[in-house]
Structure formats: C-alpha cells, structure tokens
Design an enzyme around this catalytic site. Sequence first.
Site, PDB file in Angstrom:
ATOM      1  CE1 TYR A 199      -3.600   1.912   1.057  1.00 28.54           C
ATOM      2  CE2 TYR A 199      -1.974   3.540   2.150  1.00 28.54           C
ATOM      3  CZ  TYR A 199      -3.405   3.642   1.676  1.00 28.54           C
ATOM      4  OH  TYR A 199      -3.668   4.674   1.676  1.00 28.54           O
ATOM      5  CD  GLU A 213      -6.066   4.294  -1.264  1.00 28.07           C
ATOM      6  OE1 GLU A 213      -5.743   4.460  -0.034  1.00 28.07           O
ATOM      7  OE2 GLU A 213      -7.150   4.118  -1.854  1.00 28.07           O
TER       8      GLU A 213
END
Length: 391
Positions: free
Chosen positions: A105, A192
């Site tokens: 991530y 993101e």
Amino acid sequence: MKIQEADAKSLLVAQGLPVPGWEVARTPAEARAAAERIFATGADSVVIKALVLVGGRGKAGGVKLAADADHAERTAELILDMDIKGITVRKVLVAAAADIIKEYYLAAVLDRDSRRILLMGSSEGGVEIEHVAATNPDAIVTLHAHPYLGLLDHQARSFAFRMGLGEHWREAAAIAKGLVATMRANDADLVEINPLGIVRERGADGTTVDRLVCLDAKITLDDSALVRHPGHEALRDLDEDDPTDRQARGADISFIKLDGTIGCMVNGAGLAMTTMDLVKRAGGEPANFLDIGGGARADKVATAMRLILSDPKVSAILVNIFGGITRGDEVARGLIEARRVQARDVPMVVRIVGTNADEAGRLLEEANFETAGTLDEAAEKAVAASRRGAA
Ligand code: GDP
Ligand code: MN
C-alpha cells in the site's frame, strides 16, 4: 473531486510512474475488443474492473479475471450495470492481468495539521488501510515530504527500506517521489496506490523479471484548486455526479450535504462553520454546510433553498446572513419568493444583520417568518422548531 481509476492512472503516467496499460469499455462488445487487443500482445488473461468512485470494488465482485475474449465479454456483461454500494457501473477498465507476487500500500495524503504531504506505506497492501491501521498499526510507515522541495532522495530511499521494499528500493523510491510529484502537480488531496504490486513478467524466451507497478489508483483533487487546472474539469465523472452538487456548482454556491436535520443557509464560509457549531451546541445536527457567497441575490437564495429542501431529512432551516455587500432586504425577498414557490414547507428561522437589516426585518415580519436577533437565539429556535416538527 474524486476521479476514476483510469483518469488517476493517466495523471500517474504523466509523472513517469510505472502503470501497466489499460483500456476503458462501456459495453461488453467494447470490452471484448479491448481484451482481443490485449491477448494479441501475449497476455494469458485480462482483468476487468468496474469503474466506480468507491473503494472495495474487488470485495463487491467488481474486479474479475478472464482467460479469453469470450470470457472477457461475459464478465464485462456481468459487471456492467452491477450495483456497487448504490452506484450503477457504467464502464469497466480492461488490462492485462498482472501476475502479482506481493501487494503493498502506498499513498500520499494532505496532512492538514502539519500542512505537509504525508506519505503512508505498508507491506500489507490489497486490503483497506483502515483495517491495517486498526489491526496492525505498526505495519504502517509514514513520512512527511519537504514542504518546498517535495520528497528528497534520501527520504524516498529510507522510506522504501522501511516499507520492506529493499530489493526494489530504486523503483520504490522513484514511485514514492512520483506520488508526491503527482500531488503537487495536480493539487490533489489524496493519491493512493492499493495495491502497489510486485508483478512477475515473463519474456518471450521464458525468463522472468519482477517489477514494482501501480495496479490501482485513487486520486482526489482539491475542488478549490480546480481553477488552476483547466483540464481537470473534463475528469469529472458525469455518470456519478450528484444532481444537487451540480446545481450548487452551477449557481456558484458552496454546498456540502451532512447527516443532520437542520438546514443552514449562510453567507461566508467562516460564518457558515460558526453557525453549524452553534446548531450543535443548541443540541441539533446540521443537515448541510452552505455558503451562498457575497452579494447573493434573490434568485441565488431561492436556489439555495431548493438545495436544502432536496434533502428529505431537513425539518427546519436556519438562515444566518451578515449583510455587507449582500443586502439583507434582497435576501429577505429571495426567502419570501422561495417559500412561495417551494413544494415542501418547513419551519424557518431567519437572522439578518448588517446592510438593510431593518428593511429585511419588516419584510420578514409581514410574511410571518420567525426571526432572531442573535445567532444563539436563532440556533435555539431552529432546533426547537425541528423538534416540534419531529414530534
Ligand atoms: P479495489 O477493490 O476497488 O481496491 O480494486 P483493486 O484494483 O485494488 O483490485 C482488488 C484486488 O483485486 C487487488 O488487491 C488484487 O488482489 C486483485 N487484482 C486486481 N488486479 C489484478 C490483476 O491484474 N491480477 C490479479 N491476479 N489480481 C488482481
Ligand atoms: Mn485497490
């Protein structure tokens, strides 16, 4: 403003980030054609993903693999028109399926407290970061970018190692810098990548190479900075644009829907925030933030009223106007006219001070509006009126 994965990926590519190619299809036939082109490049399978502005598409069944063109067409048929968290899927992204070795991530967010860009990374990718934060907060590493210079080389390197990407540190450091560059170049609030994946690529001779690539992309652009990026308006997804938001934008009214029952109509963002605070202090919950702006005329007041009343939860309206450039009598006339034509009547408490307040007061009294002298009084009256309506 949230933008779709396909557009977010274009912004990443513009900053030189590694993103595997993709196509967008609006029909099963288009998805099939895209899949055929991708299979022709030697891919074993394709991934088909719902393009909707919500997270967790994978879990909701909106991300699927297909092994041939027929399968791709059927899968697209299944995903198109699917309902994901209340949104109907109108288009899908088609790409060569990646052979994912591990998912990470990585995100850049605007940290308002420190007024800097904050990088957040985790070796537990693919799952929602909120889940990692709740169950294994130590797995999240963070770093603030330099406020003027962006992410410095040594910061990017150390961040890559802390994320456990030592073997891929050159790629990881370049991607981390690219995320910060994407934030700055586009005035984004959030960039993101989840998952950032180590993927295995096979050459024609059978040799393999592992690369770090951006497999998903979510970008939120700062609405207030859209004027600085004329091209960004084209990235607004009209399929998912809320009609209330569109009306507010068209009328140049700042409007944000909230969960409460007291509609607020205020001029000036600061005064609007204060009004919401006082509604809460009086025991109520604001239904919205609404700033009608300076110099608001009667027609704008009527539009603001329609926006507020389009929310069925609204059971009372608090109007708080500080007349400066905005003339109080003009607002009062707008309120009277708006109430005359609106379908739904809810109790309204009006406080108008400043320019032409006396004239405004006279007009409102004649029209039987409930008025208030102070903001506290107005908030209390609005909360009481809302309770009477609910009882
Ligand atoms: P999200 O659920 O909306 O975040 O959509 P993602 O694009 O992140 O996809 C969800 C999950 O599907 C990823 O975490 C992967 O595990 C899987 N996935 C997505 N793309 C691929 C792909 O190309 N190949 C494989 N094998 N899995 C994928
Ligand atoms: Mn994702």
